[in-house]
Design an enzyme around this catalytic site. Structure first.
Site, PDB file in Angstrom:
ATOM      1  CG  ASN A 192      -1.064   1.046   1.727  1.00  0.00           C
ATOM      2  OD1 ASN A 192      -2.137   1.902   1.011  1.00  0.00           O
ATOM      3  ND2 ASN A 192      -1.113   2.514   2.956  1.00  0.00           N
ATOM      4  CE1 TYR A 245       0.007   8.103  -6.498  1.00  0.00           C
ATOM      5  CE2 TYR A 245      -1.382   8.641  -8.109  1.00  0.00           C
ATOM      6  CZ  TYR A 245      -1.381   7.673  -6.477  1.00  0.00           C
ATOM      7  OH  TYR A 245      -2.191   7.202  -6.319  1.00  0.00           O
TER       8      TYR A 245
END
Length: 263
Positions: free
Chosen positions: A82, A146
Protein backbone atom coordinates in the site's frame (compact mmCIF):
# COMPACT_ATOMS: atom_id res chain seq x y z
CA UNK A 1 -1.79 -22.03 13.72
CA UNK A 2 -2.56 -18.33 13.50
CA UNK A 3 -2.36 -16.47 10.20
CA UNK A 4 -0.65 -13.15 9.57
CA UNK A 5 -1.12 -10.23 7.20
CA UNK A 6 1.38 -7.51 6.29
CA UNK A 7 0.27 -4.03 5.23
CA UNK A 8 2.88 -1.48 4.16
CA UNK A 9 2.37 2.25 4.57
CA UNK A 10 -0.34 1.53 7.12
CA UNK A 11 0.35 4.19 9.71
CA UNK A 12 -2.76 5.99 8.48
CA UNK A 13 -5.13 6.24 5.52
CA UNK A 14 -6.08 3.34 3.28
CA UNK A 15 -3.43 1.06 4.78
CA UNK A 16 -4.74 1.51 8.32
CA UNK A 17 -8.34 0.97 7.20
CA UNK A 18 -7.37 -2.27 5.43
CA UNK A 19 -5.34 -3.37 8.46
CA UNK A 20 -8.41 -3.01 10.69
CA UNK A 21 -10.47 -5.18 8.36
CA UNK A 22 -7.77 -7.83 8.10
CA UNK A 23 -7.66 -7.98 11.89
CA UNK A 24 -11.47 -8.30 11.90
CA UNK A 25 -11.05 -11.26 9.54
CA UNK A 26 -8.87 -13.01 12.13
CA UNK A 27 -5.37 -12.29 10.91
CA UNK A 28 -2.59 -11.09 13.17
CA UNK A 29 -1.62 -7.85 11.49
CA UNK A 30 1.90 -6.58 10.83
CA UNK A 31 1.69 -2.83 10.26
CA UNK A 32 4.66 -1.18 8.57
CA UNK A 33 5.37 2.44 7.80
CA UNK A 34 8.43 4.58 7.11
CA UNK A 35 7.34 6.38 10.30
CA UNK A 36 7.94 3.68 12.91
CA UNK A 37 6.07 5.59 15.62
CA UNK A 38 3.01 5.85 13.37
CA UNK A 39 3.20 2.11 12.71
CA UNK A 40 3.31 1.36 16.43
CA UNK A 41 0.39 3.72 17.15
CA UNK A 42 -1.64 2.07 14.40
CA UNK A 43 -0.89 -1.40 15.77
CA UNK A 44 -1.95 -0.29 19.26
CA UNK A 45 -5.19 1.08 17.81
CA UNK A 46 -5.90 -2.18 15.99
CA UNK A 47 -5.02 -4.37 18.97
CA UNK A 48 -5.58 -8.14 18.80
CA UNK A 49 -1.87 -8.89 18.64
CA UNK A 50 -1.05 -6.39 15.89
CA UNK A 51 2.53 -5.14 15.80
CA UNK A 52 4.12 -2.18 14.06
CA UNK A 53 7.55 -1.79 12.47
CA UNK A 54 9.49 0.98 10.81
CA UNK A 55 9.92 -0.06 7.19
CA UNK A 56 11.32 1.84 4.24
CA UNK A 57 9.89 0.04 1.21
CA UNK A 58 12.74 1.35 -0.95
CA UNK A 59 15.03 -1.09 0.88
CA UNK A 60 14.60 -4.41 -0.92
CA UNK A 61 16.13 -6.50 1.87
CA UNK A 62 13.83 -4.88 4.43
CA UNK A 63 10.84 -6.63 2.86
CA UNK A 64 12.41 -10.00 3.57
CA UNK A 65 12.95 -8.99 7.20
CA UNK A 66 9.28 -8.03 7.52
CA UNK A 67 8.31 -11.36 5.96
CA UNK A 68 10.44 -13.11 8.59
CA UNK A 69 8.65 -11.18 11.34
CA UNK A 70 5.30 -12.23 9.87
CA UNK A 71 6.14 -15.93 9.51
CA UNK A 72 7.54 -16.00 13.06
CA UNK A 73 4.02 -15.12 14.24
CA UNK A 74 1.98 -17.40 12.02
CA UNK A 75 1.35 -18.44 8.43
CA UNK A 76 1.64 -15.46 6.12
CA UNK A 77 -1.58 -15.34 4.12
CA UNK A 78 -1.98 -11.71 3.01
CA UNK A 79 0.54 -9.09 1.92
CA UNK A 80 -0.74 -5.63 0.98
CA UNK A 81 1.65 -3.30 -0.85
CA UNK A 82 0.00 0.00 0.00
CA UNK A 83 2.88 2.43 0.66
CA UNK A 84 3.04 5.17 -1.95
CA UNK A 85 3.93 8.79 -2.63
CA UNK A 86 2.51 11.41 -4.98
CA UNK A 87 4.12 14.42 -6.64
CA UNK A 88 2.18 16.85 -8.80
CA UNK A 89 3.24 19.22 -11.55
CA UNK A 90 4.14 19.26 -15.23
CA UNK A 91 6.03 16.10 -16.15
CA UNK A 92 9.33 17.85 -16.91
CA UNK A 93 9.46 19.94 -13.72
CA UNK A 94 10.19 17.28 -11.12
CA UNK A 95 13.48 17.21 -9.26
CA UNK A 96 15.90 14.32 -9.49
CA UNK A 97 14.97 13.35 -5.95
CA UNK A 98 11.24 13.30 -6.69
CA UNK A 99 11.72 11.12 -9.78
CA UNK A 100 13.93 8.67 -7.88
CA UNK A 101 11.67 8.56 -4.82
CA UNK A 102 8.40 7.94 -6.62
CA UNK A 103 9.94 5.15 -8.68
CA UNK A 104 11.60 3.56 -5.67
CA UNK A 105 8.54 3.72 -3.41
CA UNK A 106 5.68 3.12 -5.83
CA UNK A 107 7.32 0.58 -8.14
CA UNK A 108 10.39 -0.99 -6.56
CA UNK A 109 8.59 -1.22 -3.21
CA UNK A 110 5.71 -3.16 -4.75
CA UNK A 111 7.99 -5.50 -6.67
CA UNK A 112 10.24 -6.18 -3.67
CA UNK A 113 7.29 -6.67 -1.34
CA UNK A 114 5.60 -9.07 -3.73
CA UNK A 115 8.78 -11.12 -4.15
CA UNK A 116 9.23 -11.34 -0.38
CA UNK A 117 5.63 -12.40 0.06
CA UNK A 118 5.83 -15.15 -2.59
CA UNK A 119 8.98 -16.53 -0.96
CA UNK A 120 7.42 -16.52 2.50
CA UNK A 121 3.95 -17.91 1.75
CA UNK A 122 3.79 -21.63 2.38
CA UNK A 123 1.76 -24.47 0.95
CA UNK A 124 -1.40 -22.81 2.23
CA UNK A 125 -0.94 -20.05 -0.29
CA UNK A 126 -2.15 -16.53 0.11
CA UNK A 127 -2.96 -13.22 -1.55
CA UNK A 128 -0.79 -10.29 -2.60
CA UNK A 129 -2.84 -7.11 -2.95
CA UNK A 130 -1.18 -4.16 -4.66
CA UNK A 131 -2.80 -0.75 -4.33
CA UNK A 132 -2.71 0.82 -7.77
CA UNK A 133 -4.96 3.66 -8.94
CA UNK A 134 -7.52 4.57 -11.55
CA UNK A 135 -4.74 6.76 -12.95
CA UNK A 136 -3.10 3.53 -14.18
CA UNK A 137 -5.74 3.38 -16.89
CA UNK A 138 -5.72 6.86 -18.39
CA UNK A 139 -3.66 9.99 -19.07
CA UNK A 140 -3.55 12.24 -15.99
CA UNK A 141 -2.03 15.64 -16.83
CA UNK A 142 -0.28 17.09 -13.79
CA UNK A 143 0.26 13.65 -12.29
CA UNK A 144 2.35 12.00 -15.00
CA UNK A 145 4.89 10.44 -12.64
CA UNK A 146 2.23 9.08 -10.31
CA UNK A 147 0.11 7.71 -13.15
CA UNK A 148 3.12 6.04 -14.74
CA UNK A 149 4.11 4.29 -11.52
CA UNK A 150 0.57 3.08 -10.90
CA UNK A 151 0.35 1.77 -14.47
CA UNK A 152 3.55 -0.14 -13.72
CA UNK A 153 1.97 -1.59 -10.57
CA UNK A 154 -1.07 -2.79 -12.50
CA UNK A 155 1.04 -4.31 -15.29
CA UNK A 156 3.35 -5.99 -12.79
CA UNK A 157 0.42 -7.45 -10.84
CA UNK A 158 -1.29 -9.02 -13.84
CA UNK A 159 2.00 -10.45 -15.07
CA UNK A 160 2.81 -11.73 -11.58
CA UNK A 161 -0.51 -13.57 -11.53
CA UNK A 162 0.45 -15.23 -14.81
CA UNK A 163 3.80 -16.32 -13.39
CA UNK A 164 2.18 -17.72 -10.24
CA UNK A 165 -0.37 -19.68 -12.26
CA UNK A 166 2.33 -21.04 -14.57
CA UNK A 167 4.40 -22.17 -11.58
CA UNK A 168 1.38 -23.75 -9.89
CA UNK A 169 1.79 -21.59 -6.80
CA UNK A 170 -1.40 -21.25 -4.68
CA UNK A 171 -0.96 -17.48 -4.42
CA UNK A 172 -3.28 -14.87 -5.94
CA UNK A 173 -2.03 -11.47 -7.11
CA UNK A 174 -4.59 -8.67 -7.11
CA UNK A 175 -4.56 -4.93 -7.85
CA UNK A 176 -7.09 -2.40 -6.60
CA UNK A 177 -7.44 0.76 -8.68
CA UNK A 178 -9.44 3.32 -6.70
CA UNK A 179 -10.39 6.79 -7.86
CA UNK A 180 -9.27 9.72 -5.73
CA UNK A 181 -9.45 8.90 -2.00
CA UNK A 182 -9.74 11.58 0.68
CA UNK A 183 -6.46 10.73 2.41
CA UNK A 184 -3.79 13.12 3.65
CA UNK A 185 -1.75 12.31 0.55
CA UNK A 186 -4.51 13.96 -1.50
CA UNK A 187 -5.68 16.73 0.83
CA UNK A 188 -2.10 17.95 1.27
CA UNK A 189 -2.24 18.99 -2.41
CA UNK A 190 -5.42 21.06 -2.03
CA UNK A 191 -3.66 24.25 -3.13
CA UNK A 192 -1.11 22.66 -5.47
CA UNK A 193 -1.84 23.85 -9.04
CA UNK A 194 -0.32 20.71 -10.53
CA UNK A 195 -2.79 18.52 -8.65
CA UNK A 196 -5.94 20.06 -10.13
CA UNK A 197 -7.02 16.72 -11.64
CA UNK A 198 -7.38 15.29 -8.14
CA UNK A 199 -10.19 17.76 -7.49
CA UNK A 200 -11.94 17.67 -10.86
CA UNK A 201 -14.15 14.64 -10.37
CA UNK A 202 -16.76 13.40 -7.91
CA UNK A 203 -16.37 13.61 -4.15
CA UNK A 204 -13.26 11.64 -3.05
CA UNK A 205 -13.82 8.09 -1.89
CA UNK A 206 -13.86 7.25 1.80
CA UNK A 207 -10.99 5.14 3.16
CA UNK A 208 -13.37 2.59 4.67
CA UNK A 209 -15.15 2.09 1.34
CA UNK A 210 -11.79 1.42 -0.28
CA UNK A 211 -10.92 -1.03 2.49
CA UNK A 212 -14.18 -2.90 1.95
CA UNK A 213 -13.43 -3.14 -1.76
CA UNK A 214 -9.93 -4.37 -0.96
CA UNK A 215 -11.28 -7.17 1.20
CA UNK A 216 -13.78 -8.17 -1.48
CA UNK A 217 -11.03 -8.27 -4.10
CA UNK A 218 -8.84 -10.41 -1.85
CA UNK A 219 -11.57 -13.06 -1.92
CA UNK A 220 -12.44 -12.57 -5.60
CA UNK A 221 -11.38 -14.38 -8.75
CA UNK A 222 -11.02 -10.98 -10.39
CA UNK A 223 -7.38 -9.92 -10.84
CA UNK A 224 -7.94 -6.18 -10.68
CA UNK A 225 -10.85 -3.92 -9.89
CA UNK A 226 -11.54 -0.25 -10.49
CA UNK A 227 -13.43 1.67 -7.82
CA UNK A 228 -16.02 2.89 -8.61
CA UNK A 229 -16.55 0.73 -11.65
CA UNK A 230 -18.39 3.38 -13.67
CA UNK A 231 -15.37 5.65 -13.47
CA UNK A 232 -13.24 2.84 -14.83
CA UNK A 233 -15.45 2.60 -17.91
CA UNK A 234 -15.21 6.36 -18.41
CA UNK A 235 -11.43 6.64 -18.15
CA UNK A 236 -10.83 3.65 -20.38
CA UNK A 237 -12.76 5.45 -23.08
CA UNK A 238 -10.33 8.35 -22.78
CA UNK A 239 -7.34 6.02 -22.92
CA UNK A 240 -8.52 4.35 -26.12
CA UNK A 241 -8.37 7.66 -28.00
CA UNK A 242 -6.02 10.07 -26.18
CA UNK A 243 -6.15 12.60 -29.02
CA UNK A 244 -9.85 12.98 -28.29
CA UNK A 245 -9.68 12.42 -24.54
CA UNK A 246 -6.89 14.87 -23.70
CA UNK A 247 -8.93 17.96 -24.66
CA UNK A 248 -11.68 16.72 -22.36
CA UNK A 249 -9.12 16.26 -19.59
CA UNK A 250 -7.98 19.85 -20.15
CA UNK A 251 -11.51 20.98 -19.33
CA UNK A 252 -11.55 18.76 -16.22
CA UNK A 253 -8.23 20.22 -15.13
CA UNK A 254 -9.70 23.72 -15.42
CA UNK A 255 -12.63 22.58 -13.29
CA UNK A 256 -10.17 21.30 -10.71
CA UNK A 257 -8.40 24.69 -10.78
CA UNK A 258 -11.67 26.44 -9.96
CA UNK A 259 -12.49 24.04 -7.14
CA UNK A 260 -9.04 24.53 -5.65
CA UNK A 261 -9.48 28.30 -5.81
CA UNK A 262 -12.73 28.01 -3.84
CA UNK A 263 -11.25 25.67 -1.22
Amino acid sequence: MSTTAVITGAGRGIGLAVAHRLADAGHRVIVTDIDGDAAERAAAEIGRGAVGFAHDVRDIAAHRKIAEEATARGELRVWVNNAGVLYAGDAWTHSDEEIATILEVNVRGVMAGSAAAVAAMGAGGGVILNISSISALTPVPGLALYAATKAAVLSYTTSLQGDLAHAGRPIRARALCPDVVGTRMVTSHATDPGAAMLFSGPKPLDEDNVARAAMALIESRQIFRVLPRWRGILVRGIDVAPSIGLPALKVMRMLGDRRQARA
